[in-house]
Design a protein around this motif. Structure first.
Motif, PDB file in Angstrom:
ATOM      1  N   LEU A 210     -10.166  38.136 -54.091  1.00  0.00           N
ATOM      2  CA  LEU A 210      -9.527  37.282 -53.092  1.00  0.00           C
ATOM      3  C   LEU A 210      -8.727  38.108 -52.090  1.00  0.00           C
ATOM      4  O   LEU A 210      -8.764  37.842 -50.881  1.00  0.00           O
ATOM      5  CB  LEU A 210      -8.601  36.260 -53.767  1.00  0.00           C
ATOM      6  CG  LEU A 210      -9.270  35.113 -54.499  1.00  0.00           C
ATOM      7  CD1 LEU A 210      -8.226  34.253 -55.192  1.00  0.00           C
ATOM      8  CD2 LEU A 210     -10.069  34.260 -53.520  1.00  0.00           C
ATOM      9  N   LEU A 211      -8.007  39.099 -52.591  1.00  0.00           N
ATOM     10  CA  LEU A 211      -7.225  39.945 -51.697  1.00  0.00           C
ATOM     11  C   LEU A 211      -8.118  40.825 -50.831  1.00  0.00           C
ATOM     12  O   LEU A 211      -7.735  41.212 -49.723  1.00  0.00           O
ATOM     13  CB  LEU A 211      -6.254  40.811 -52.499  1.00  0.00           C
ATOM     14  CG  LEU A 211      -5.094  40.078 -53.167  1.00  0.00           C
ATOM     15  CD1 LEU A 211      -4.320  41.026 -54.060  1.00  0.00           C
ATOM     16  CD2 LEU A 211      -4.188  39.448 -52.141  1.00  0.00           C
ATOM     17  N   ASP A 212      -9.295  41.138 -51.332  1.00  0.00           N
ATOM     18  CA  ASP A 212     -10.243  41.955 -50.564  1.00  0.00           C
ATOM     19  C   ASP A 212     -10.729  41.214 -49.321  1.00  0.00           C
ATOM     20  O   ASP A 212     -11.075  41.839 -48.318  1.00  0.00           O
ATOM     21  CB  ASP A 212     -11.427  42.333 -51.445  1.00  0.00           C
ATOM     22  CG  ASP A 212     -11.830  43.770 -51.287  1.00  0.00           C
ATOM     23  OD1 ASP A 212     -11.125  44.497 -50.568  1.00  0.00           O
ATOM     24  OD2 ASP A 212     -12.834  44.161 -51.897  1.00  0.00           O
ATOM     25  N   LYS A 213     -10.758  39.896 -49.388  1.00  0.00           N
ATOM     26  CA  LYS A 213     -11.196  39.103 -48.238  1.00  0.00           C
ATOM     27  C   LYS A 213     -10.202  39.186 -47.088  1.00  0.00           C
ATOM     28  O   LYS A 213     -10.578  39.011 -45.938  1.00  0.00           O
ATOM     29  CB  LYS A 213     -11.405  37.654 -48.649  1.00  0.00           C
ATOM     30  CG  LYS A 213     -12.587  37.462 -49.559  1.00  0.00           C
ATOM     31  CD  LYS A 213     -12.746  36.014 -49.942  1.00  0.00           C
ATOM     32  CE  LYS A 213     -13.888  35.863 -50.925  1.00  0.00           C
ATOM     33  NZ  LYS A 213     -14.036  34.475 -51.373  1.00  0.00           N
ATOM     34  N   HIS A 214      -8.933  39.432 -47.420  1.00  0.00           N
ATOM     35  CA  HIS A 214      -7.908  39.596 -46.396  1.00  0.00           C
ATOM     36  C   HIS A 214      -7.789  41.087 -46.114  1.00  0.00           C
ATOM     37  O   HIS A 214      -7.347  41.864 -46.958  1.00  0.00           O
ATOM     38  CB  HIS A 214      -6.564  39.041 -46.873  1.00  0.00           C
ATOM     39  CG  HIS A 214      -6.642  37.612 -47.305  1.00  0.00           C
ATOM     40  ND1 HIS A 214      -6.792  36.590 -46.410  1.00  0.00           N
ATOM     41  CD2 HIS A 214      -6.619  37.043 -48.534  1.00  0.00           C
ATOM     42  CE1 HIS A 214      -6.834  35.443 -47.068  1.00  0.00           C
ATOM     43  NE2 HIS A 214      -6.739  35.697 -48.362  1.00  0.00           N
ATOM     44  N   ASN A 215      -8.179  41.491 -44.951  1.00  0.00           N
ATOM     45  CA  ASN A 215      -8.280  42.924 -44.640  1.00  0.00           C
ATOM     46  C   ASN A 215      -6.944  43.657 -44.755  1.00  0.00           C
ATOM     47  O   ASN A 215      -6.918  44.841 -45.021  1.00  0.00           O
ATOM     48  CB  ASN A 215      -8.854  43.111 -43.241  1.00  0.00           C
ATOM     49  CG  ASN A 215     -10.296  42.666 -43.166  1.00  0.00           C
ATOM     50  OD1 ASN A 215     -10.981  42.660 -44.181  1.00  0.00           O
ATOM     51  ND2 ASN A 215     -10.747  42.274 -41.993  1.00  0.00           N
ATOM     52  N   ALA A 216      -5.838  42.957 -44.591  1.00  0.00           N
ATOM     53  CA  ALA A 216      -4.530  43.613 -44.640  1.00  0.00           C
ATOM     54  C   ALA A 216      -4.091  43.896 -46.077  1.00  0.00           C
ATOM     55  O   ALA A 216      -3.104  44.569 -46.294  1.00  0.00           O
ATOM     56  CB  ALA A 216      -3.489  42.749 -43.948  1.00  0.00           C
ATOM     57  N   ARG A 217      -4.809  43.383 -47.050  1.00  0.00           N
ATOM     58  CA  ARG A 217      -4.404  43.501 -48.454  1.00  0.00           C
ATOM     59  C   ARG A 217      -5.323  44.405 -49.266  1.00  0.00           C
ATOM     60  O   ARG A 217      -5.507  44.208 -50.456  1.00  0.00           O
ATOM     61  CB  ARG A 217      -4.381  42.116 -49.107  1.00  0.00           C
ATOM     62  CG  ARG A 217      -3.484  41.128 -48.449  1.00  0.00           C
ATOM     63  CD  ARG A 217      -2.064  41.484 -48.720  1.00  0.00           C
ATOM     64  NE  ARG A 217      -1.168  40.481 -48.140  1.00  0.00           N
ATOM     65  CZ  ARG A 217       0.114  40.543 -48.257  1.00  0.00           C
ATOM     66  NH1 ARG A 217       0.678  41.516 -48.910  1.00  0.00           N
ATOM     67  NH2 ARG A 217       0.873  39.625 -47.700  1.00  0.00           N
ATOM     68  N   ALA A 218      -5.886  45.413 -48.662  1.00  0.00           N
ATOM     69  CA  ALA A 218      -6.827  46.292 -49.363  1.00  0.00           C
ATOM     70  C   ALA A 218      -6.129  47.084 -50.466  1.00  0.00           C
ATOM     71  O   ALA A 218      -6.700  47.312 -51.535  1.00  0.00           O
ATOM     72  CB  ALA A 218      -7.499  47.238 -48.382  1.00  0.00           C
TER      73      ALA A 218
END
Length: 77
Positions: free
Chosen positions: A41-49
């Motif tokens: 899920l966090l991978d989908k948000h680019n700022a949360r890599a």
């Protein structure tokens, strides 16, 4: 003060073998699955890599711990 390492190892092995149940392994594997899902899920948000990578590493750690406990209790039990 004399520390008997052999006694400590035997006591630790006994405790690990007899305290490692299917429920402990299920908790570890469920936590790993949830952590992996959180990483996706966090991978989908680019700022949360960075957080996604940490969640994936945590999932791998929980899976490895569950497998090591299972193998240890299988061999020693």
């Amino acid at each position: 003060m004399n520390i008997d390492i052999s006694y400590i190892w035997q006591k630790l092995a006994f405790q690990l073998v007899h305290k490692t149940t299917i429920w402990t392994l299920l908790v570890f594997l469920t936590t790993a699955g949830v952590s992996w899902h959180l990483g996706n899920l966090l991978d989908k948000h680019n700022a949360r890599a960075r957080e996604a990578n940490m969640a994936h590493k945590t999932a791998i750690g929980y899976t490895a711990t569950a497998l090591l406990l299972w193998i240890f209790s299988f061999i020693m039990g």
